[in-house]
Design a protein around this motif. Structure first.
Motif, short mmCIF file in Angstrom:
data_model
loop_
_atom_site.label_atom_id
_atom_site.label_comp_id
_atom_site.label_asym_id
_atom_site.label_seq_id
_atom_site.Cartn_x
_atom_site.Cartn_y
_atom_site.Cartn_z
N ILE A 255 -6.82 -7.19 3.34
CA ILE A 255 -6.53 -6.79 1.96
C ILE A 255 -5.75 -7.92 1.28
O ILE A 255 -4.80 -8.46 1.84
CB ILE A 255 -5.70 -5.49 1.93
N GLU A 256 -6.17 -8.26 0.07
CA GLU A 256 -5.53 -9.36 -0.65
C GLU A 256 -4.14 -8.96 -1.15
O GLU A 256 -3.93 -7.84 -1.61
CB GLU A 256 -6.38 -9.77 -1.87
N GLY A 257 -3.21 -9.92 -1.08
CA GLY A 257 -1.90 -9.70 -1.66
C GLY A 257 -1.97 -9.72 -3.18
O GLY A 257 -2.83 -10.38 -3.77
N GLU A 258 -1.06 -9.01 -3.80
CA GLU A 258 -1.01 -8.93 -5.25
C GLU A 258 0.22 -9.69 -5.76
O GLU A 258 1.27 -9.69 -5.12
CB GLU A 258 -0.90 -7.47 -5.71
N PRO A 259 0.11 -10.35 -6.91
CA PRO A 259 1.31 -10.96 -7.51
C PRO A 259 2.38 -9.90 -7.77
O PRO A 259 2.08 -8.76 -8.13
CB PRO A 259 0.78 -11.53 -8.83
N ILE A 260 3.64 -10.30 -7.59
CA ILE A 260 4.76 -9.37 -7.68
C ILE A 260 5.67 -9.79 -8.83
O ILE A 260 6.07 -10.96 -8.93
CB ILE A 260 5.56 -9.36 -6.36
N LEU B 145 0.85 -1.18 0.00
CA LEU B 145 0.00 0.00 0.00
C LEU B 145 0.88 1.23 0.00
O LEU B 145 1.86 1.30 0.75
CB LEU B 145 -0.90 0.02 1.24
N ILE B 146 0.55 2.20 -0.85
CA ILE B 146 1.32 3.45 -0.84
C ILE B 146 0.36 4.61 -0.58
O ILE B 146 0.32 5.15 0.51
CB ILE B 146 2.10 3.64 -2.15
N GLY C 262 -0.27 -3.74 -8.11
CA GLY C 262 -0.46 -5.04 -8.75
C GLY C 262 -0.73 -4.86 -10.22
O GLY C 262 -0.51 -3.79 -10.79
N ALA C 263 -1.18 -5.92 -10.86
CA ALA C 263 -1.48 -5.87 -12.29
C ALA C 263 -2.87 -6.47 -12.51
O ALA C 263 -2.99 -7.66 -12.76
CB ALA C 263 -0.43 -6.63 -13.08
N PRO C 264 -3.95 -5.70 -12.42
CA PRO C 264 -3.88 -4.26 -12.17
C PRO C 264 -3.79 -3.94 -10.68
O PRO C 264 -3.93 -4.81 -9.84
CB PRO C 264 -5.21 -3.77 -12.75
N ALA C 265 -3.59 -2.64 -10.41
CA ALA C 265 -3.69 -2.16 -9.04
C ALA C 265 -5.15 -2.21 -8.60
O ALA C 265 -6.07 -2.30 -9.42
CB ALA C 265 -3.16 -0.74 -8.96
N HIS C 266 -5.36 -2.15 -7.30
CA HIS C 266 -6.71 -2.18 -6.76
C HIS C 266 -6.90 -1.07 -5.74
O HIS C 266 -5.96 -0.71 -5.01
CB HIS C 266 -7.01 -3.53 -6.10
N LEU C 267 -8.10 -0.57 -5.69
CA LEU C 267 -8.50 0.38 -4.65
C LEU C 267 -9.27 -0.42 -3.60
O LEU C 267 -10.27 -1.08 -3.90
CB LEU C 267 -9.38 1.48 -5.24
N ASN C 268 -8.78 -0.36 -2.35
CA ASN C 268 -9.33 -1.16 -1.27
C ASN C 268 -9.96 -0.28 -0.20
O ASN C 268 -9.44 0.80 0.11
CB ASN C 268 -8.21 -1.98 -0.61
N GLY D 273 -0.15 0.83 -9.83
CA GLY D 273 -0.16 1.20 -8.42
C GLY D 273 -0.42 2.68 -8.27
O GLY D 273 -0.64 3.40 -9.26
N SER D 274 -0.36 3.15 -7.02
CA SER D 274 -0.68 4.55 -6.78
C SER D 274 -0.03 5.05 -5.50
O SER D 274 -0.07 4.39 -4.47
CB SER D 274 -2.19 4.74 -6.67
N TRP D 275 0.57 6.24 -5.62
CA TRP D 275 1.00 7.01 -4.46
C TRP D 275 -0.06 8.02 -4.05
O TRP D 275 0.08 8.70 -3.03
CB TRP D 275 2.28 7.78 -4.80
N ALA D 276 -1.09 8.16 -4.86
CA ALA D 276 -1.94 9.34 -4.80
C ALA D 276 -3.40 8.95 -4.61
O ALA D 276 -4.07 8.53 -5.56
CB ALA D 276 -1.78 10.15 -6.09
N VAL D 277 -3.90 9.08 -3.37
CA VAL D 277 -5.31 8.79 -3.07
C VAL D 277 -5.83 9.89 -2.15
O VAL D 277 -5.20 10.21 -1.14
CB VAL D 277 -5.48 7.42 -2.38
#
Length: 792
Positions: free
Chosen positions: A357-362, A47-48, A68-74, A94-98
């Motif tokens: 929150i679900e983990g994302e493939p890396i 999470l960023i 992630g691919a894609p990123a998710h909003l949780n 992903g996102s730094w900006a929310v």
């Protein structure tokens, strides 16, 4: 059971005079090999960007974007830690900006594909488009009280606005001709505040006219290496943290007075809380949640500790939890790995809760065989550290860890290069995992494993892109931070635990991105770019160089790939020629004359990416030209065989003969086919002088003899005679019963493997380049053990 593999040479198989039994099956002329998916070894929460706002049912939730691919909003319920909603951010990484607006809208600025997204309870997630065409990264967004949205981008250093009423974007232009990043933004009344990368600059921009003013920096602050990393408005004060993701000085600007009024030495990011009714904010300082009052500069601790390398809030705010120890409003927030924290100012109650929150493939960014024979993988951004059993393909370990740039085995340890600060770690697979920075062991007193050895932060380096075992030393090559050019070349004495050589700009203004070693000389290859490609290069093309370990000096350098900006991979073949890969350009260098002696075209591509390894089991080079496919190259005949098409960013050759492929977040295994495979029952002797002979759970009523560089792999079954391998490679005898003697002589590296087997006769090993090993699985040997196998 160890799988059966081979090279691609032709096997000469001499069957004994006796006729084969009907149960025998011999398969000749096998295809080149098979690619098998081993799944996703790395999966974790990262999470960023985050904020607190109204959720799907109108109650407060913690919003955060997971990479992630894609990123998710949780959306996370702050009372329980349960993820109550999860939305795709299609096309984004992903996102730094929310940030959230007063009307309940949530805005997300993304990277991977730069974009602005909006979530509403009525419409879900809507992609609004790229705010500024040509920009690739939205670093921050903020929502004004009137619902207008503002954000910053790179690489053009743009400030933008978005009007939700009209759906129109506004480009405020580049804030500074010398800056490529608008890293952080905040809004107060009619003013947008925006900060840049190093050397940090801070601007006040009129929302209506777009007029901008550079604010004075705090007296005495050196911003040559500092970003205006966090810019936040809380009440009538502006909070600006100058530095990096690590704890850095935070300065407080009185907006009305137009001056700096206070500073906090070691503040964590990424933002303070909204103010309470008295204007006080909560933030993390020196590893503790504190309450800060901007009116008098007083700070009161809460005794709530935050440990680890990355203790930055990823969304922080006030919420009523309805829990017994948390009356009224409580401070709630998220941390980078999905952990939620809560603190109640009235009772002092505090807690950490792991969210769902679900983990994302890396995506895999580093691959290596470890000292224990397992395959290790490290990942991008979310990081992670995984160990995969090469026999079963099953992931046996996973740990939260940093982004990995490189891995290699040296002197019984796995060495890991980590981002940022170009950190290097040593991991001992025989000891329990314990990383106080990322994933501490629950066992008290556990030693750090991986142990952090050194870093090159002081040299402005961020990526240790190249690691290689170099005799008694570990050699390291790095890439520098934004605004810098020129990597560091270093030697580490593992036995003495000392960095014995570190030299920046060994090759002027070029990063060191690949290393190889042979006979006392380290060979390197470079990139003309820094670790952040926004810094314009000064050199025209990449370099290959040679450096003497004994003399501590540069021996030669050359430019073997005209016009190519990077040469990301080097490997020696069995004859001592140094091969390099840049995109689809494969070349061989005679190191004695420092000249290119062979070129092999692998297609046509402007890319300079790809990887290259020598498979010691079959003597072939395996390459991923431009990262888009897998090919094998015979370095003697210069023949190329297409093996597989698909993303292939990282390769690792295993001592078993398998080649492992990092394909996005997926780990693939290429298994070269056996030249000849025997199953069932075979009557008579088996002899091989070329290629690889494979026996899969077979019964051999006779002896086996392999000579002249051929390979032998026996997986299970029984041999009623003797087994002799002279000069053979690879040799793998796994889980088999041999009723006669086993003799292994004059074998080249890698070491022969005898594991989990029963030998009724003697075991004699001599003249092998490396003593045979049991891979940690004991054998039962009835007869005498002699030579290199005396203790096996």
């Amino acid at each position: 059971m160890r799988a059966l593999l081979s090279g691609s040479a032709v096997l000469v198989l001499a069957l004994g005079t006796a006729a084969a039994a009907p149960a025998e099956e011999v398969v000749d002329a096998s295809p080149p090999g098979e690619v098998t998916s081993l799944g996703t070894p790395l999966q974790d929460v990262l999470l960023i960007g985050g904020t607190l706002g109204a959720g799907p049912d109108g109650s407060p939730v913690l919003w955060s974007a997971s990479s992630g691919a894609p990123a998710h909003l949780n959306a996370v319920d702050p009372a329980t830690g349960e993820a109550v909603a999860r939305f795709d951010l299609t096309g984004a990484g992903g996102s730094w900006a929310v940030d959230a607006g007063a009307d309940g809208s949530v805005y997300v600025g993304t990277y991977g594909a730069a974009g602005l997204y909006r979530w509403t309870a009525a419409g879900g997630v809507e992609a609004l488009g790229n705010p500024v065409p040509g920009e690739t990264f939205v670093w921050d967004v903020t929502v004004a009280d009137d619902g207008q949205v503002y954000g910053g981008t790179s690489p053009g250093g743009k400030l933008f606005g978005y009007d939700p009423g009209t759906g129109a974007f506004r480009d405020y232009g580049r804030l500074s001709p010398t800056h490529a990043y608008v890293r952080s933004v905040a809004v107060h009344g009619d003013t947008i505040f925006a900060g840049t990368e190093n050397p940090a600059a801070l601007f006040a921009v009129d929302r209506v006219t777009g007029g901008r003013t550079a604010l004075p920096l705090p007296d005495g602050l050196d911003v040559s290496t500092a970003w205006a990393y966090d810019v936040d408005v809380a009440g009538d004060h502006l909070y600006v943290r100058f530095g990096s993701a690590s704890p850095s000085p935070l300065y407080v600007w009185d907006i009305a007075a137009g001056q700096w009024v206070d500073s906090i030495a070691t503040a964590h990011g990424l933002e303070p809380s909204p103010p309470d009714e008295e204007g006080r904010v909560y933030l993390i300082v020196a590893g503790e949640l504190v309450r800060y009052d901007p009116r008098d500069g007083s700070m009161v601790g809460t005794d709530m500790p935050f440990i680890g390398r990355v203790a930055n809030t990823r969304g922080i705010g006030w919420a009523e939890l309805g829990l017994p120890d948390y009356p009224g409003s409580s401070i709630v927030g998220l941390l980078w790995r999905g952990l939620m924290f809560r603190y109640n100012p009235t009772t002092g109650a505090q807690s950490f809760v792991q969210t769902t929150i679900e983990g994302e493939p890396i995506d895999i960014t580093a691959l290596s065989e470890g000292p224990d024979g397992r395959v290790y993988a490290g990942g991008f951004l979310n990081g992670g550290f995984a160990a995969v059993d090469p026999d079963t393909g099953v992931r046996e370990e996973f740990h939260t860890f940093s982004q990995s740039e490189a891995m290699t085995t040296h002197d019984g340890r796995l060495y890991i290069g980590a981002y940022p600060d170009a950190r290097v770690y040593s991991y001992d697979p025989a000891l329990p995992w314990h990383s106080p920075e990322y994933s501490p062991s629950p066992e008290p007193g556990a030693v750090d494993n991986p142990a952090r050895l050194f870093d090159f932060k002081a040299d402005r380096q961020i990526r240790p892109r190249a690691l290689v075992s170099a005799g008694d030393h570990l050699a390291v090559g790095t890439m520098p931070d934004l605004g810098e050019l020129g990597g560091v070349f270093a030697l580490y004495d593992a036995a003495g635990g000392e960095l014995v050589h570190a030299e920046r700009d060994l090759i002027d203004d070029e990063s060191i991105v690949a290393l190889a070693y042979r006979d006392g000389v380290v060979y390197g290859a470079t990139s003309i770019y820094g670790g952040q490609s926004a810094t314009p290069p000064t050199q025209p093309e990449a370099t290959v160089f040679a450096w003497s370990v004994a003399e501590r000096r540069l021996l030669w350098e050359l430019h073997p790939s005209p016009g190519k900006p990077s040469i990301p991979a080097l490997a020696f073949d069995d004859t001592g020629r140094l091969w390099g890969l840049s995109g689809t350009d494969l070349f061989a260098v005679d190191v004695a004359s420092a000249s290119v002696v062979e070129r092999v075209g692998l297609g046509s591509s402007a890319s300079s990416s790809g990887d290259l390894v020598l498979n010691p089991a079959d003597g072939l080079l395996y390459a991923s030209p431009a990262g888009s496919r897998l090919v094998s190259v015979d370095p003697s005949a210069l023949t190329v065989e297409e093996l597989w098409t698909g993303t292939a960013s990282h390769l690792a050759a295993h001592s078993s003969g398998d080649v492992y492929i990092g394909s996005g977040d997926e780990l693939l295994r290429y298994r070269p086919a056996c030249t000849t495979a025997v199953t069932g029952t075979h009557r008579g002797a088996l002899t091989a002088s070329t290629g690889t002979l494979c026996l899969d759970d077979a019964t051999v009523l006779g002896s086996i003899t392999v000579t002249g560089g051929a390979g032998l792999r026996i997986d299970g079954g029984s041999v009623f005679g003797s087994v002799t391998a002279d000069g053979a490679s690879p040799v793998v005898i796994d889980g088999v019963t041999v009723r006669g003697a086993v003799t292994l002589t004059n074998g080249p590296a890698p070491a022969a493997v005898i594991s989990g087997s029963t030998i009724l006769g003697s075991l004699d090993c001599s003249g092998n380049a490396e003593p045979p090993t049991d891979d940690g699985v004991e054998n039962r040997i009835r007869g005498a053990r002699t030579g290199q196998c005396a203790t096996l």
